[in-house]
Design a protein around this motif. Structure first.
Motif, mmCIF file in Angstrom:
data_model
loop_
_atom_site.group_PDB
_atom_site.id
_atom_site.type_symbol
_atom_site.label_atom_id
_atom_site.label_comp_id
_atom_site.label_asym_id
_atom_site.label_seq_id
_atom_site.Cartn_x
_atom_site.Cartn_y
_atom_site.Cartn_z
ATOM 1 N N THR B 28 1.004 -1.110 -0.024
ATOM 2 C CA THR B 28 -0.004 0.185 -0.082
ATOM 3 C C THR B 28 0.708 1.273 0.140
ATOM 4 N N PHE B 32 1.322 4.190 -3.154
ATOM 5 C CA PHE B 32 0.872 5.437 -3.162
ATOM 6 C C PHE B 32 2.098 6.568 -3.529
ATOM 7 N N ARG B 95 -5.522 1.449 -8.361
ATOM 8 C CA ARG B 95 -4.629 1.637 -7.136
ATOM 9 C C ARG B 95 -5.985 1.239 -6.006
ATOM 10 N N LEU B 96 -6.967 1.801 -6.068
ATOM 11 C CA LEU B 96 -8.053 1.593 -5.308
ATOM 12 C C LEU B 96 -8.408 0.102 -5.253
ATOM 13 N N THR B 99 -5.313 -2.002 -3.746
ATOM 14 C CA THR B 99 -5.017 -2.153 -2.353
ATOM 15 C C THR B 99 -6.149 -2.567 -1.598
ATOM 16 N N ILE B 100 -7.607 -2.300 -1.912
ATOM 17 C CA ILE B 100 -8.918 -2.843 -1.379
ATOM 18 C C ILE B 100 -8.729 -4.426 -1.435
ATOM 19 N N ALA B 103 -5.974 -6.073 0.760
ATOM 20 C CA ALA B 103 -6.303 -5.687 2.213
ATOM 21 C C ALA B 103 -7.626 -7.035 2.393
ATOM 22 N N ASN B 104 -8.667 -6.870 1.572
ATOM 23 C CA ASN B 104 -9.580 -7.941 1.613
ATOM 24 C C ASN B 104 -9.053 -9.170 1.638
ATOM 25 N N GLY C 74 -16.470 -4.692 6.417
ATOM 26 C CA GLY C 74 -15.371 -4.419 7.547
ATOM 27 C C GLY C 74 -14.213 -4.950 6.829
ATOM 28 N N GLY C 75 -13.218 -5.155 7.473
ATOM 29 C CA GLY C 75 -11.741 -5.656 6.950
ATOM 30 C C GLY C 75 -10.883 -4.492 6.530
ATOM 31 N N LEU C 76 -9.601 -4.803 6.288
ATOM 32 C CA LEU C 76 -8.661 -3.883 6.315
ATOM 33 C C LEU C 76 -8.681 -3.056 5.042
ATOM 34 N N GLY C 77 -9.419 -3.574 3.793
ATOM 35 C CA GLY C 77 -9.536 -2.898 2.724
ATOM 36 C C GLY C 77 -10.373 -1.473 2.989
ATOM 37 N N LEU C 78 -11.248 -1.376 4.020
ATOM 38 C CA LEU C 78 -11.697 -0.108 4.135
ATOM 39 C C LEU C 78 -10.619 1.111 4.671
ATOM 40 N N ALA C 80 -7.980 1.339 2.953
ATOM 41 C CA ALA C 80 -7.502 1.953 1.965
ATOM 42 C C ALA C 80 -8.358 2.587 0.604
ATOM 43 N N SER C 81 -9.714 2.757 1.311
ATOM 44 C CA SER C 81 -10.655 3.342 0.612
ATOM 45 C C SER C 81 -10.901 4.480 0.665
ATOM 46 N N THR C 136 -6.685 9.400 -1.297
ATOM 47 C CA THR C 136 -7.009 8.123 -1.960
ATOM 48 C C THR C 136 -7.462 8.354 -3.384
#
Ligand SMILES: Nc1ncnc2c1ncn2[C@@H]1O[C@H](COP(=O)(O)OP(=O)(O)OP(=O)(O)O)[C@@H](O)[C@H]1O
Ligand SMILES: Nc1ncnc2c1ncn2[C@@H]1O[C@H](COP(=O)(O)OP(=O)(O)OP(=O)(O)O)[C@@H](O)[C@H]1O
Ligand SMILES: O=C(O)CCCC[C@@H]1SC[C@@H]2NC(=O)N[C@@H]21
Ligand SMILES: [Mg+2]
Ligand SMILES: [Mg+2]
Lengths: 238, 208, 181, 238
Positions: B28, B32, B95-96, B99-100, B103-104, C74-78, C80-81, C136
């Motif tokens: 991440t 950026f 990018r979104l 990264t998302i 993370a998911n 939920g989760g870590l993705g949030l 980076a959003s 972002t």
């Protein structure tokens, strides 16, 4: 057991909920009776050290229950009048295991014992059940099991039999008996106190009578029935 | 309560949670730093590859979790077309998603307890400045109990209202609801005291 | 300690419970949610430290992957959003709201709570949210501000509700308003 | 009264809480008994139209209680098992006045009647009292007063006598009698059903027995005592 109260008062919002209560309870099975609002549940909380007496001293088996929490939870357990006021955790096994783990047992051990307690009452299937899906009587039983599983020396039961059904109550009586625990039982049901050693009658925050169970209960019943027949409630208003 | 952990087993389930988080952070941070299109294309290829490495079924599940992001990506692209900066729009979208998505993936392949342990380790430095963590586990359990309880209290109040009123309860019911919630907190704190041997005084894990 | 713990957990749960109110996602990818009302209440009722703790506890659970954000996310993705800035601003906003509440002992709880919710729960959170969207979404600050603007009217409404609820609690359960204790 | 259930089932989280219950209740005083979790409180909610039957039809005095809320609240009232599930307002008088004002009375009128109800029970002083400062039995009484003040034709009482003390219970009985209201009383206390016309016995969501009170109660008691004596609870687990 030895539960000693010396001149205990409890004031809440300037109201004397308990007023100079002195008791020395040494019998194994003690009943507490009294009208609504006479201070029974407050007395129960005090004996378990959950609230601080405004004045006076309380000792259970020599322990200052308000100060010495560590020893207090090992010595005295309480089943609240309303099961919803007691339940902390989302699932049945967590709820029962919590108290056990507080006694110093490992997590695994606590869960093991919780499951044992459940199966003692034929409810193994409840272990991972969300508590809020149980009926009120079932929740009440969970509360009773949680406290009994901790095997305290003294157990304060605040109207414990208003939720569970008759077979469960009979089962509970047997279990309590086998645990060899001293009971302080608060109840409106005079017949539940048959066979008790001693009864304390609270009246508007003071002790009205305290002594051998049968005599006190007889007097209490007579007075309650007299009050119930009269239609003039004004002087008993709280 | 269900967590978002994936029911489909993947090779990543076995990796230490700490390592996965480290990779995620590095990734991440790096993405950026640049706004070059080729770097972003490489990033998205990497994330897709990692997903596919766990199988098609898992990738599809992960893609479904990304669904809420798509409509808004369309808006981003449209915006950049309007401002005549298609490359810029593509870079941001990639990018979104990357990264998302990554993370998911970490969330989906890591057990709750393991993740919690890593976070707790990360929080240790905070203990030095006065935040106590010993109540954290208990606090988590309490939140998991209170959340459905609050919803249930809402249902209860609506029932209590309906049982005596011909009208539907108004929004005003939030006021008594807050009272019920506060009373629950008071009772739980008493119930905790009744069976918890920790001292009553003493600070909790929040800053105090 | 028990009381603090119970209150903090309760308010974290309150934010989560507010997540069942449906969200409306705007073009920026950030939704209008009722959960920011929970953030304000954390500050106005619990005060700075406990309030921020409750919000951090909530975010901790979200980061762990529990679906506690509106719409079951939920989760870590949030983090980076485009919502990330708002999420990071939540505990700061609650802390500021709580500080206002604790420091400004106005006679009227409604007034104090409204100002606290407005400053901490609306403006501080919006500031973080704007910065988050700028990063972002790779936008300039003025552009990001434009994206943050549509939330303000709703947030003002929530600040009013937070003030009313805090005042109601102060009247009926004075001991529960820890920010004033 | 005439309470009619036709093939009523209620499913919650895929569990059949009630399963094909058909009843036609026309007597004035009806008891409902059954073990914990047998579905008594669920039946009560259904009869009051608070939850929607998964299948089947319910009519009270000809009214579809789920659909026709306006007439339902005038016809049937419920006292919940747990007072904390019923209380909405911060003060006693607000709580009692609420239901009355919902029947179309003005605010002033409603408060007036609320005060009358309070004084009928000798508790005028409670009017502006915060409900949460009352004891549990006192809160339970507030719930009973709130519903009785609405004078519904049918009143469903879910374990109403587990909180109030004996004099209050006697007083309540007299008051219920004077109101000329039909009662559906859910209880674990067999003696509370003395003098009742009819008793329905629920068992795991189904009707096990339904008929003349004395006969059903006799059978129920025998069975409960048999269950209570046995220590093998496994087959009754829910
Ligand atoms: N969400 C749910 N999921 C599964 N079972 C549920 C759910 N909600 C309720 N139940 C079950 O429904 C049954 C009926 O509950 P109900 O409250 O009607 O029982 P009851 O007869 O009133 O019991 P009690 O004598 O304890 O008050 C119980 O066995 C309960 O476990
Ligand atoms: N905050 C308060 N302000 C005034 N009075 C209070 C407050 N809290 C409790 N009381 C009073 O304290 C008294 C004792 O309450 P307690 O719950 O101990 O009664 P109880 O004997 O258990 O009654 P019950 O049989 O109804 O359970 C009640 O009269 C109640 O009204
Ligand atoms: O993604 C999420 O669910 C969290 C987004 C945060 C939304 C912010 S909070 C302040 C502002 N007001 C709203 O209604 N939404 C944004
Ligand atoms: Mg009591
Ligand atoms: Mg019930």
């Amino acid at each position: 057991m030895e539960t000693i109260l010396e001149g205990v008062s409890y004031v809440r919002d300037r109201k004397k909920v308990l007023d100079g209560v002195s008791l020395s309870l040494t019998d194994r099975r003690i009943g507490v009776v009294g009208r609504n609002g006479s201070g029974k549940s407050t007395l129960a909380r005090l004996i378990c050290g959950l609230i601080k007496p405004t004045s006076g001293k309380i000792r259970v088996n020599g322990i200052d229950v308000w100060r010495d929490r560590k020893n207090a939870v090992e010595t005295v357990g309480i089943v609240f009048q309303n099961p919803d006021h007691q339940i902390i955790f989302p699932t049945v096994s967590e709820e029962i295991a919590f108290g056990i783990s507080q006694l110093g047992h490992s997590k695994r051990d606590a869960r093991e014992r919780a499951l044992q307690t459940l199966s003692r009452f034929g409810h193994e299937t409840w272990a991972d059940r969300a508590i809020h899906t149980l009926s009120q009587g079932q929740r009440h039983l969970v509360c009773l099991m949680s406290v009994m599983a901790m095997r305290p020396a003294v157990i304060v039961l605040d109207e414990p039999f208003t939720g569970p059904d008759l077979p469960t109550i009979m089962q509970l009586h047997r279990h309590l008996h086998s645990l060899d625990v001293s009971q302080i039982l608060i109840t409106h049901d005079i017949s539940a106190l048959a066979g008790f050693d001693r009864v304390v009658w609270l009246d508007r925050g003071r002790i009205r009578r305290d002594g051998e169970a049968r005599a006190v209960l007889e007097e209490f019943r007579t007075e309650m029935e007299r009050l119930g027949r009269s239609d003039d409630f004004a002087d008993f208003a709280d | 309560m269900i967590s978002l952990t994936s029911p489909i087993e993947t090779p990543y389930h076995g990796l230490p949670a700490g390592q996965k988080l480290l990779v995620l952070c590095a990734f991440t941070f790096a993405i950026f730093l640049t706004s070059r299109l080729d770097a972003h294309l490489a990033a998205v290829a990497f994330v897709s590859g990692v997903h596919l490495g766990a199988g098609i079924r898992f990738t599809l599940l992960a893609a479904r979790r990304l669904l809420p992001v798509w409509p808004f990506l369309a808006v981003v692209i449209l915006w950049h077309i309007a401002t005549d900066d298609l490359v810029g729009g593509t870079v941001i979208s990639i990018r979104l998603v990357a990264t998302i998505g990554l993370a998911n993936l970490v969330t989906m392949t890591t057990r709750l307890d393991d993740l919690a342990d890593v976070f707790k380790t990360l929080l240790v430095p905070f203990e030095r400045i006065g935040i106590r963590l010993d109540g954290l586990e208990m606090a988590i359990a309490l939140v998991l109990r209170f959340t459905p309880l609050l919803l249930q209290r809402g249902t209860m109040l609506v029932e209590a209202w309906k049982s005596r009123s011909r009208r539907h309860p108004s929004w005003r019911i939030v006021f008594p609801l807050t009272l019920l919630a506060i009373d629950d907190a008071e009772r739980v704190s008493e119930a905790l005291q009744a069976r918890c041997r920790a001292e009553r005084e003493g600070r909790s894990w929040h800053v105090s | 300690m028990y009381r603090d713990l119970a209150y903090i957990a309760l308010f974290a749960a309150l934010i989560a419970a507010l997540g069942i109110i449906p969200k409306i996602t705007l073009a920026s990818g950030v939704p209008i949610t009722a959960q920011s009302l929970g953030i304000m209440l954390c500050g106005t009722v619990l005060g700075a430290r406990r309030g921020a703790s409750a919000v951090m506890l909530f975010l901790f659970l979200v980061a762990l992957g529990l679906p506690l954000l509106a719409g079951g996310r939920g989760g870590l993705g949030l983090f980076a959003s485009p919502s990330a800035g708002y999420l990071i601003g939540f505990p700061v906003g609650a802390f500021i709201a709580g500080t206002v509440m604790e420091r400004w002992k106005a006679r009227s709880v409604v007034a104090a709570a409204f100002v606290a919710a407005l400053v901490g729960g609306v403006f501080v959170v919006a500031a973080f949210g704007t910065a988050g969207m700028a990063i972002t979404l790779d936008k300039s600050i003025p552009e990001a501000l434009l994206l943050a603007l549509p939330f303000i009217p709703g947030d003002m409404l929530k600040a009013t509700a937070a003030a009313a609820i805090t005042a109601f609690l102060a009247r009926n359960r004075p001991e529960s308003v820890l920010s004033r204790g």
